[in-house]
Structures are given as C-alpha cells and as structure tokens.
Design an enzyme around this catalytic site. Structure first.
Site, short mmCIF file in Angstrom:
data_model
loop_
_atom_site.label_atom_id
_atom_site.label_comp_id
_atom_site.label_asym_id
_atom_site.label_seq_id
_atom_site.Cartn_x
_atom_site.Cartn_y
_atom_site.Cartn_z
N SER A 101 8.24 4.37 -4.88
CA SER A 101 8.33 5.31 -4.11
C SER A 101 9.82 5.59 -3.45
O SER A 101 10.72 4.95 -3.54
CB SER A 101 7.48 4.96 -2.84
OG SER A 101 6.06 4.25 -3.04
N1 SAH Z 1 5.54 0.37 -4.42
C1 SAH Z 1 5.51 -0.22 -6.14
C2 SAH Z 1 5.16 1.75 -6.44
C3 SAH Z 1 3.94 1.99 -7.77
S1 SAH Z 1 3.34 3.05 -7.68
C4 SAH Z 1 7.13 0.50 -6.24
O1 SAH Z 1 8.12 -1.06 -5.21
O2 SAH Z 1 7.53 0.35 -7.44
C5 SAH Z 1 1.66 2.24 -7.73
C6 SAH Z 1 1.30 1.42 -8.59
O3 SAH Z 1 -0.33 1.17 -8.72
C7 SAH Z 1 1.23 1.30 -10.32
O4 SAH Z 1 2.62 0.87 -10.70
C8 SAH Z 1 -0.29 1.66 -10.34
O5 SAH Z 1 -0.81 0.76 -11.78
C9 SAH Z 1 -0.70 0.88 -9.42
N2 SAH Z 1 -2.62 0.42 -8.84
C10 SAH Z 1 -3.11 1.56 -8.97
N3 SAH Z 1 -4.61 1.38 -8.85
C11 SAH Z 1 -4.44 0.71 -8.37
C12 SAH Z 1 -5.00 -0.56 -8.00
N4 SAH Z 1 -6.61 -0.77 -8.16
N5 SAH Z 1 -5.04 -1.78 -8.43
C13 SAH Z 1 -3.83 -2.55 -8.75
N6 SAH Z 1 -2.39 -0.92 -9.18
C14 SAH Z 1 -3.38 -0.42 -8.65
#
Ligand code: SAH
Length: 257
Positions: A101
């Site tokens: 993000s």
């Molecule tokens: N906070 C992260 C942002 C990652 S993007 C950072 O700092 O990099 C969002 C993430 O949510 C992705 O990796 C995706 O795989 C995950 N995601 C989506 N649905 C999910 C679920 N049901 N449980 C766990 N992770 C999930």
C-alpha cells in the site's frame, strides 16, 4: 439488559452514515515530488524523514504513526528493482498480483486505528500481510500484532523480509484472514489491507469491546462498484460505523493459495 443491535453481514448503504472527507489543502506536495534515493546504498534516514514531513503536510498528525513510519525501512520490503521508488507515495507490485500500500494510505489507516490513543494499542490483527511492511509499522505502535496472509508465497516473502528486523511482537500467520484469528482475540484493533463485499462476521466477533476496525469495503458506488474506507467501533451501545474516502485495495479472497 439492553441488546446490542445486530450487524448486517452485508453493509446496507442505509446502515452506513457517510461523512464528508476533509478536503486536502491545495498545493499539498506529493511524495512523488521527493528526490529519488540513489540505489541501495542511499541515506535512507534522510529520505524517510522527508517522506514523514510530506505525510504530515498531507494531514497525518499522529506522532506515534509518523514516528513508526520514520523508523521502518520501506525499501527493504520491495524488490531491488523498485528500491528507488520505495519512499514515493505510491503502491508497488510485490508479486503474485498483489501490492504494497501507499505510505499515505498506511499512515491514514493507522492514524484512524489509533484514534488518538495516548498509549500503544494492545493486540492488533492485520488481514493481508503482503510483503510485511505495514505489519512492521504496526509492531511499533501496538503491543502485539497478528498478521494473516492467504498466499504462501507472500507469507514466506514477509518472513524473509522481517527476518533480520527482530520484531518480537509480530506473529506472521499463513491462513484465511476472512476467518480472523480467534486464538489472538479479542483485538483492540483490526486492520484489513484487502477489500471485500462485506465485513466477515468473525472480524466483528473478534474485536474487543471498545476496539476499532479499519477496512476497505466494496460495493458502495453505483451498481456495487467503488471501494471506500470503513471505520467501525464496537461500543457498549452497539456498533458504530463511518464510511470515509474512496480507496483502491486488492480484493479480499477466501481460501488459501
Ligand atoms: N499490508 C500489506 C499489503 C498487502 S496487499 C503490505 O504492507 O505489503 C493485501 C494482501 O491481502 C495481499 O497479499 C493478499 O494476498 C492478502 N489477502 C487477500 N485476501 C486475504 C485473506 N482472506 N486472508 C489473508 N490475506 C488476504
């Protein structure tokens, strides 16, 4: 005893009070205006401090959040080819179709999560570890952080990224975050980095009384489009929720991969 109003699994637009978002002051500089750090050997402290100053100018005022963002080295969480962009206010690819993000969005969500608290948060649950960046920032503003990721490849990558940082109060979990993580509940805060159609009931159940949940939710725009930030407070009087500005998060998906 007064019964707590039940919470609709699917957010009905009428159940949600939209509040106007304070307009950003005009002429606010963007983080992209930052000079790019020069490769891996850059003076990352200086460039991070400039990122923090720009976050401040964009309206982030919580010193605990700004301090944490000034400490965590975001360039360690992105591919080496993208290091030059690590301190710009932009989301970046982290593999498997997911993104880290924007710093501005991370700061905004963490500020909302803290809600001006004078002390660090207690236990916090993050859904969507991704590369582990936001989890690392969270570990600076909360006593205990549980972060769940459903993609094995990213869970492993986050573990690798965090290996040398010795973050003892951060627990990385491989699982479906739509189920929350009951073993760590109740949580003072829950934050999601992926947006679904509806808030999973488990998140609400696992939120402590007095706790706050910050998550992107979809489907509030015309024909179920659009995504915006939702803040939900669990109070003795019931659940209070507010919809804020539009955001663009990757979809919340169920199951593991
Ligand atoms: N906070 C992260 C942002 C990652 S993007 C950072 O700092 O990099 C969002 C993430 O949510 C992705 O990796 C995706 O795989 C995950 N995601 C989506 N649905 C999910 C679920 N049901 N449980 C766990 N992770 C999930």
């Amino acid at each position: 005893m007064k019964q707590r109003p039940s919470f609709p699994a699917k957010l009905a637009p009428s159940a949600v009070k939209a509040v106007p978002v304070a307009p950003k002051p005009s002429g606010t500089p963007t983080l992209s205006a930052l000079a790019r750090p020069q490769g891996l050997g850059m003076d990352s402290v200086a460039v991070r401090m400039r990122m923090v100053e720009l976050l401040r100018k964009q309206g982030v005022s919580d010193e605990a959040v700004l301090g944490a963002m000034g400490t965590v080295e975001r360039h360690r969480f992105v591919d080496s080819a993208l290091v030059n962009q690590a301190y710009e206010d932009t989301s970046l690819p982290i593999g498997l179709g997911q993104t880290i993000s924007k710093p501005g969005v991370v700061a905004r969500m963490l500020e909302l999560l803290r809600n001006g608290a004078s002390a660090p948060l207690g236990r916090v649950l993050e859904i969507g570890t991704g590369c582990g960046y936001q989890a690392a920032v969270l570990s600076k503003i909360a006593h205990e952080v549980y972060s769940v990721e459903r993609l094995r490849g990213l869970h492993d990558k986050a573990r690798e990224n965090l290996r040398n940082l010795r973050v003892h109060n951060l627990h990385l979990l491989f699982g479906d975050g739509m189920l929350g993580y009951a073993k760590g509940a109740p949580y003072a805060g829950i934050i999601a980095a992926a947006g679904g159609e509806a808030l999973p009931q488990q998140w609400i159940d696992q939120l402590a009384m007095g706790g706050r949940l910050v998550a992107p939710v979809a489907g509030q725009g015309p024909r179920g489009t659009g995504q915006c930030l939702l803040v939900l407070d669990k109070t003795p009087q019931g659940l209070r929720q507010v919809l804020l500005e539009a955001v663009h998060f990757v979809p919340l998906k169920s199951g593991l991969a």
